[in-house]
Design an enzyme around this catalytic site. Structure first.
Site, PDB file in Angstrom:
ATOM      1  CD  GLU A  36      -2.809  -1.277   2.457  1.00 30.85           C
ATOM      2  OE1 GLU A  36      -2.590  -0.290   3.404  1.00 30.85           O
ATOM      3  OE2 GLU A  36      -3.475  -2.273   2.696  1.00 30.85           O
TER       4      GLU A  36
ATOM      5  CG  HIS B  69      -6.131  -0.049   4.677  1.00 30.19           C
ATOM      6  ND1 HIS B  69      -4.840  -0.865   5.113  1.00 30.19           N
ATOM      7  CD2 HIS B  69      -6.857  -0.508   5.814  1.00 30.19           C
ATOM      8  CE1 HIS B  69      -5.059  -1.718   6.085  1.00 30.19           C
ATOM      9  NE2 HIS B  69      -6.317  -1.296   6.528  1.00 30.19           N
TER      10      HIS B  69
END
Ligand code: NAI
Ligand code: AKG
Length: 631
Positions: A491, A514
């Protein structure tokens, strides 16, 4: 100046008390006055200009007294108010004032009329108070002050100190320019800028030491008896944009807080963490064994989230670092997102909306379904999975679940005895397992194969749990009719980095950054929960809800000192601790022990009077990881 004795020169306004007394007097004396607001503001402004050394003191006094329109009887109310506004660290250090009463001097450009009644309660001798005195007319109105007193003049404090001709060292504690002048005149060894109530930039630069509380002053001069460690010495580093409430709480506690909006990589964190006592992170920052090696002062890590797989919990234990998280605060947010995504995927809503934005009208029922009566398979029936189960059932879904641990079925949810069983009965499969290393790639080609044709797949747990290449292949082949993925093996560290993934551009695939727990409510809940756990640990030693330490809920400390001993879990350490205590004739008031596989956590409350050598002896016990004393 030298005879080994220490003299303490303490300022009154904004140092001994949290406020400027004349500002408070204005609020009282101008009650009901038509120009009240305006005059109060003017008085405050004049005070500030004077404190910064930009206005002649006598002029500042004259101007303020003229605006005040005050009376003798107002002074009674003023004293009552000021008593409640004594600086917090002064309140808790009454013992210091008592012990050094002969050597404590209040030197102020304020007025004895209100200073003496306040400081006398702190054992300061009236003859050690040097300040101005009001003059009243027959009706009791304040009409002026004693103009022969040097303290109404610039450099008055210096002159007063010269007259005193103190023997020994002289330490000045104050917030204003006139306090600093004493040091400039060569009459003090050190000037401590006191910032508990106000910070005056031009003074900070000049001070020998900035002291955010009396505790800090006493600590550096080895005189602290009220609290074991000044809170301003606790450096907190908060990363990844934690909610401002957390920053506020930790600052309010008195900690020295540094905030950084994004995550840090390992090298950056190794550098940053050197003097940090408390680290706050979310899911991105990896707290590795290498990071911990660089952490010289770390006592606690706060995960402002649920997952703690980003933290090497065992390495933290070995280093005596307690880790806390927020196990419940964002669960509802994740559940609501999962529900929204299940409906959106069953209706191909995202693709349809994207087409519309491209000007394409595609009205059709093809491939769109109600969720009512469909089967939802939940993998991981923990706090999130179980909550999702209840909400999903209320929407008409038939819930199946699978967990590696024994879990109570909520509502009509049906337990599956294997993952295979769950996959073969579910129209929708959603992952809510934790991020333990064994779960890496737990969901791959084999699991997709068992799933029903045209099933829906969601992952809001951790990115490394799913084999992304297998997921991509199954979406492309049409075996998986839709997917919602909130978490990814890699990420971006911040919003400025590009998101790179094989899943980009796949059909009926919702990708979210997220944000399962990213709601205002969840972030605020977390920001209330985690700092409190950490503050409780620092203040009392309580480890309730710690994810790696043995959990101990401790009573508040009363009339005792608390010895906190963290050691490697080896046989006989408790016996050694108690032998040291017995050898020093220590009276134990209470003792608490809990261990886990790696460490032992022993708390011993002892009578306040004891031979301080015992501290050294306890620190030196072999296999000690960390030791601290609380009072
Ligand atoms: N997307 C997001 O923003 C968020 C993601 N999460 C993730 O969701 C995870 C779950 O959260 P909670 O339900 O609160 O945790 P939890 O610890 O209460 O539940 C996890 C459950 O998964 C079970 N489990 C673990 N491995 C398993 C496996 N291989 N097969 C079946 N069951 C397994 C555990 O026994 C446990 O019951 C967190 O660990 C976190 O990684 C949590 C909050 C927000
Ligand atoms: O919001 C975050 O930063 C992380 C949420 C999450 O994944 C968690 O709580 O475990």
């Amino acid at each position: 100046m030298r005879n080994g004795k220490k003299n303490f020169i303490i300022d009154f306004d904004s140092t001994f008390t949290q406020v400027e007394a004349l500002d408070v007097l204005a609020e009282i004396s101008l009650e009901g006055h038509p120009e009240r607001k305006d005059r109060i503001k003017k008085i405050k402004d004049i005070t500030d200009v004077g404190m910064n050394g930009e206005l002649n003191l006598r002029e500042s006094l004259d101007q303020r007294l003229a605006l005040l329109d005050a009376h003798k009887k107002d002074l009674e109310s003023l004293v009552e108010r000021l008593k409640k506004q004594v600086s917090k660290s002064f309140k808790r250090n009454k013992e210091f004032f008592n012990e050094h009463a002969d050597r404590i001097f209040i030197i102020s450009n304020g007025f004895k009329d209100f200073i003496v009644p306040i400081v006398s309660e702190y054992h300061v001798k009236p003859e050690n108070v040097f300040a101005n005195s009001f003059e009243f007319d027959e009706s009791g109105k304040i009409v002026g002050y004693d103009r022969d007193n040097a303290l109404s003049l610039n450099n008055g404090k210096v002159e007063q100190l010269r007259k005193l001709n103190l023997q020994g060292d002289v330490y000045v504690i104050g917030d204003g320019y006139t306090d600093y002048e004493i040091k400039v005149a060569g009459l003090a060894n050190k000037f401590y800028a006191f910032t508990e109530n106000v910070e005056r930039e031009n003074i900070l630069e000049k001070a020998d030491h900035v002291t955010p509380s009396l505790d800090e002053f006493l600590y550096i001069n080895k005189m602290n008896t009220a609290i074991s460690y000044p809170k301003n010495r606790i450096n907190v580093l908060l990363l990844e944009n934690v909610h401002p409430r957390a920053i506020e709480q930790m600052k309010h506690e008195g900690y020295n807080v540094e905030v950084y909006p994004a995550g840090l990589d390992e090298d950056e964190l190794c550098e940053k963490i050197k003097n940090v006592s408390v680290l706050g992170i979310r899911s991105k920052t990896q707290v590795t064994a290498r990071v911990l090696e660089s952490a010289n002062r770390l006592i606690a890590v706060g995960a402002f989230c649920i997952g703690t797989n980003q933290i090497d919990l065992e390495a933290c234990l070995k280093k005596g670092v307690a880790v806390f998280n927020a196990p419940f605060s964002n669960t509802r947010s994740v559940v609501e997102l999962a529900i929204a995504e299940i409906i959106a995927l069953m209706r191909k809503l995202f693709d349809r909306s994207t087409f519309m934005h491209q000007g394409k009208w595609d009205k059709s029922a093809k491939g769109s379904f109600e969720i009512r009566g469909k089967s939802l398979g939940i993998i991981g029936y923990g706090n999130i999975g179980a909550q999702l189960s209840v909400l999903a059932e209320s929407l008409g879904l038939i819930v199946y679940y699978y967990d590696v641990e024994e879990k109570l079925a909520l509502g009509n949810a049906r337990k599956c005895h294997s993952l295979q069983e769950l996959l073969s009965v579910s129209d929708i499969v959603t992952l809510h397992v934790d991020g333990r290393p064994e779960n890496k790639n737990m969901f791959g080609e084999e699991q997709f194969n068992i799933m029903r044709d045209k099933a829906i797949f969601l992952n809001l747990s951790r990115g490394h749990v799913v084999d992304i290449a297998a997921l991509k292949a199954n979406i492309e082949s049409g075996k998986i009719a839709g997917a919602a993925i909130d978490v990814f093996p890699q990420e971006p560290k911040s919003n400025n980095e590009e998101f790179i993934s094989e899943l980009r551009t796949l059909p009926n695939t919702i990708l979210s950054p997220h944000i399962g727990g990213s709601t205002i409510e969840a972030q605020e809940n977390i920001a209330n929960f985690v700092p409190n756990k950490i503050m409780d640990y620092i203040n009392t030693g309580s480890t309730s809800n710690s994810v790696n330490f043995p959990n101990l809920q401790l009573p508040t400390l009363e009339n005792a000192h608390r010895l906190i001993h963290i050691h490697e879990n080896m046989p006989g350490i408790l016996a050694r601790i108690n032998k040291v205590l017995a050898d020093h004739d220590i009276n134990i008031v209470g003792q608490y022990l809990k261990t886990n596989e790696v460490i032992g956590y022993v708390i011993t409350d002892i009578d306040k009077e004891y031979d301080k050598e015992v501290i050294k002896a306890l620190r030196n016990i072999e296999h000690t990881i960390k030791f601290r004393v609380l009072y």
